[in-house]
Design an enzyme around this catalytic site. Structure first.
Site, PDB file in Angstrom:
ATOM      1  N   LYS A   9       0.844  -1.196   0.000  1.00  0.00           N
ATOM      2  CA  LYS A   9       0.000   0.000   0.000  1.00  0.00           C
ATOM      3  C   LYS A   9       0.875   1.240   0.000  1.00  0.00           C
ATOM      4  O   LYS A   9       1.881   1.300   0.706  1.00  0.00           O
ATOM      5  CB  LYS A   9      -0.891  -0.017   1.240  1.00  0.00           C
ATOM      6  CG  LYS A   9      -1.706   1.236   1.454  1.00  0.00           C
ATOM      7  CD  LYS A   9      -2.732   1.072   2.552  1.00  0.00           C
ATOM      8  CE  LYS A   9      -2.159   1.185   3.919  1.00  0.00           C
ATOM      9  NZ  LYS A   9      -3.194   1.341   4.961  1.00  0.00           N
ATOM     10  N   SER A  25      -5.008   3.657 -16.668  1.00  0.00           N
ATOM     11  CA  SER A  25      -3.964   3.258 -15.736  1.00  0.00           C
ATOM     12  C   SER A  25      -3.639   4.357 -14.739  1.00  0.00           C
ATOM     13  O   SER A  25      -4.233   5.425 -14.745  1.00  0.00           O
ATOM     14  CB  SER A  25      -2.680   2.866 -16.458  1.00  0.00           C
ATOM     15  OG  SER A  25      -2.141   4.004 -17.097  1.00  0.00           O
ATOM     16  N   TYR A  58      -4.391  -0.341 -13.431  1.00  0.00           N
ATOM     17  CA  TYR A  58      -3.103  -1.028 -13.388  1.00  0.00           C
ATOM     18  C   TYR A  58      -1.986   0.006 -13.406  1.00  0.00           C
ATOM     19  O   TYR A  58      -2.188   1.157 -13.799  1.00  0.00           O
ATOM     20  CB  TYR A  58      -2.962  -2.016 -14.554  1.00  0.00           C
ATOM     21  CG  TYR A  58      -2.977  -1.343 -15.907  1.00  0.00           C
ATOM     22  CD1 TYR A  58      -1.790  -0.964 -16.533  1.00  0.00           C
ATOM     23  CD2 TYR A  58      -4.176  -1.062 -16.550  1.00  0.00           C
ATOM     24  CE1 TYR A  58      -1.808  -0.326 -17.759  1.00  0.00           C
ATOM     25  CE2 TYR A  58      -4.198  -0.428 -17.775  1.00  0.00           C
ATOM     26  CZ  TYR A  58      -3.010  -0.065 -18.377  1.00  0.00           C
ATOM     27  OH  TYR A  58      -3.033   0.577 -19.590  1.00  0.00           O
TER      28      TYR A  58
END
Length: 127
Positions: A9, A25, A58
Protein backbone atom coordinates in the site's frame (compact mmCIF):
# COMPACT_ATOMS: atom_id res chain seq x y z
CA UNK A 1 -7.72 -22.92 0.00
CA UNK A 2 -6.30 -19.63 -1.27
CA UNK A 3 -7.15 -16.20 0.12
CA UNK A 4 -6.69 -12.64 -1.17
CA UNK A 5 -4.65 -10.38 1.12
CA UNK A 6 -3.25 -6.88 0.99
CA UNK A 7 0.23 -7.14 -0.55
CA UNK A 8 1.32 -3.51 -0.45
CA UNK A 9 0.00 0.00 0.00
CA UNK A 10 1.05 3.57 -0.73
CA UNK A 11 -0.75 5.63 1.90
CA UNK A 12 -1.65 9.33 1.54
CA UNK A 13 -0.42 9.67 -2.06
CA UNK A 14 -1.46 12.94 -3.69
CA UNK A 15 -2.66 12.91 -7.29
CA UNK A 16 -0.34 15.15 -9.31
CA UNK A 17 -2.14 15.09 -12.66
CA UNK A 18 -4.64 13.35 -14.88
CA UNK A 19 -4.85 12.54 -18.59
CA UNK A 20 -8.34 11.64 -19.78
CA UNK A 21 -7.09 10.89 -23.30
CA UNK A 22 -4.69 8.17 -22.17
CA UNK A 23 -5.88 4.57 -22.54
CA UNK A 24 -6.07 3.98 -18.81
CA UNK A 25 -3.96 3.26 -15.74
CA UNK A 26 -2.10 5.05 -12.96
CA UNK A 27 1.45 6.29 -13.48
CA UNK A 28 3.57 6.03 -10.32
CA UNK A 29 7.16 7.19 -9.73
CA UNK A 30 9.37 4.09 -10.06
CA UNK A 31 11.14 4.85 -6.75
CA UNK A 32 7.80 4.72 -4.95
CA UNK A 33 6.97 1.45 -6.71
CA UNK A 34 10.22 -0.12 -5.50
CA UNK A 35 9.73 1.09 -1.93
CA UNK A 36 6.14 -0.18 -1.87
CA UNK A 37 6.93 -3.55 -3.46
CA UNK A 38 4.72 -2.84 -6.49
CA UNK A 39 5.45 -3.60 -10.14
CA UNK A 40 4.40 -2.21 -13.53
CA UNK A 41 1.17 -3.68 -14.93
CA UNK A 42 0.08 -4.84 -11.47
CA UNK A 43 -3.61 -4.38 -10.72
CA UNK A 44 -4.33 -1.77 -8.05
CA UNK A 45 -7.33 -0.71 -6.02
CA UNK A 46 -7.33 3.02 -5.31
CA UNK A 47 -9.40 4.85 -2.71
CA UNK A 48 -9.93 8.59 -2.93
CA UNK A 49 -9.84 9.98 0.62
CA UNK A 50 -11.50 13.21 -0.56
CA UNK A 51 -14.70 11.70 -1.95
CA UNK A 52 -14.72 8.00 -1.00
CA UNK A 53 -14.53 6.82 -4.62
CA UNK A 54 -12.91 3.41 -5.19
CA UNK A 55 -11.55 2.31 -8.55
CA UNK A 56 -9.33 -0.36 -10.05
CA UNK A 57 -6.67 0.09 -12.71
CA UNK A 58 -3.10 -1.03 -13.39
CA UNK A 59 0.33 0.49 -12.81
CA UNK A 60 2.52 2.23 -15.36
CA UNK A 61 6.06 2.97 -14.20
CA UNK A 62 6.81 6.69 -13.97
CA UNK A 63 10.10 8.54 -13.97
CA UNK A 64 12.25 7.91 -10.89
CA UNK A 65 12.23 10.86 -8.51
CA UNK A 66 9.32 12.60 -10.24
CA UNK A 67 6.94 11.84 -7.34
CA UNK A 68 4.30 11.51 -10.04
CA UNK A 69 0.91 9.99 -9.28
CA UNK A 70 -1.00 10.49 -12.53
CA UNK A 71 -4.42 9.05 -13.22
CA UNK A 72 -5.03 8.15 -16.84
CA UNK A 73 -8.12 7.49 -18.93
CA UNK A 74 -11.38 6.95 -17.08
CA UNK A 75 -9.54 6.78 -13.74
CA UNK A 76 -8.77 10.50 -14.16
CA UNK A 77 -12.47 11.13 -13.47
CA UNK A 78 -12.22 9.40 -10.07
CA UNK A 79 -9.75 11.81 -8.45
CA UNK A 80 -8.52 15.30 -9.19
CA UNK A 81 -5.01 16.70 -8.86
CA UNK A 82 -4.50 17.43 -5.18
CA UNK A 83 -6.78 14.62 -3.99
CA UNK A 84 -5.27 12.22 -1.47
CA UNK A 85 -5.51 8.55 -2.42
CA UNK A 86 -4.51 5.15 -1.08
CA UNK A 87 -3.06 2.75 -3.66
CA UNK A 88 -3.26 -0.96 -2.80
CA UNK A 89 -2.16 -4.22 -4.38
CA UNK A 90 -3.29 -7.67 -3.34
CA UNK A 91 -1.90 -11.18 -3.51
CA UNK A 92 -3.50 -14.60 -3.56
CA UNK A 93 -1.75 -16.98 -1.20
CA UNK A 94 -2.39 -20.24 0.56
CA UNK A 95 -4.51 -19.79 3.69
CA UNK A 96 -1.90 -21.54 5.83
CA UNK A 97 0.67 -18.90 4.77
CA UNK A 98 -1.71 -15.98 5.33
CA UNK A 99 -1.17 -15.73 9.07
CA UNK A 100 2.53 -15.02 8.64
CA UNK A 101 2.26 -12.81 5.55
CA UNK A 102 3.13 -9.14 6.15
CA UNK A 103 2.13 -6.46 3.64
CA UNK A 104 4.49 -3.56 2.86
CA UNK A 105 3.16 -0.11 3.78
CA UNK A 106 4.73 3.04 2.31
CA UNK A 107 3.62 6.35 3.77
CA UNK A 108 4.31 9.48 1.74
CA UNK A 109 4.03 13.18 2.53
CA UNK A 110 1.87 15.73 0.69
CA UNK A 111 4.54 15.97 -2.05
CA UNK A 112 4.69 12.16 -2.44
CA UNK A 113 8.10 12.00 -0.82
CA UNK A 114 8.56 8.74 1.08
CA UNK A 115 8.34 9.32 4.85
CA UNK A 116 8.18 5.86 6.36
CA UNK A 117 7.78 2.26 5.36
CA UNK A 118 7.20 -0.92 7.27
CA UNK A 119 5.79 -4.38 7.10
CA UNK A 120 2.46 -4.63 8.90
CA UNK A 121 3.08 -5.47 12.54
CA UNK A 122 6.67 -4.22 12.49
CA UNK A 123 8.26 -0.89 13.40
CA UNK A 124 8.34 2.03 10.97
CA UNK A 125 11.55 2.64 9.08
CA UNK A 126 11.90 6.39 8.51
CA UNK A 127 13.16 7.22 5.03
Amino acid sequence: MRVHLLKSKIHNAVVTSGDLQYEGSITIDSELLDLANMIPNEKVLCVNNNNGERFETYIIEGKAGSREIQLNGAAARCALPGDEIIIMTFAEIEAREAKSFKPMILIVDKHNNPKRRHLVGEEDNPL
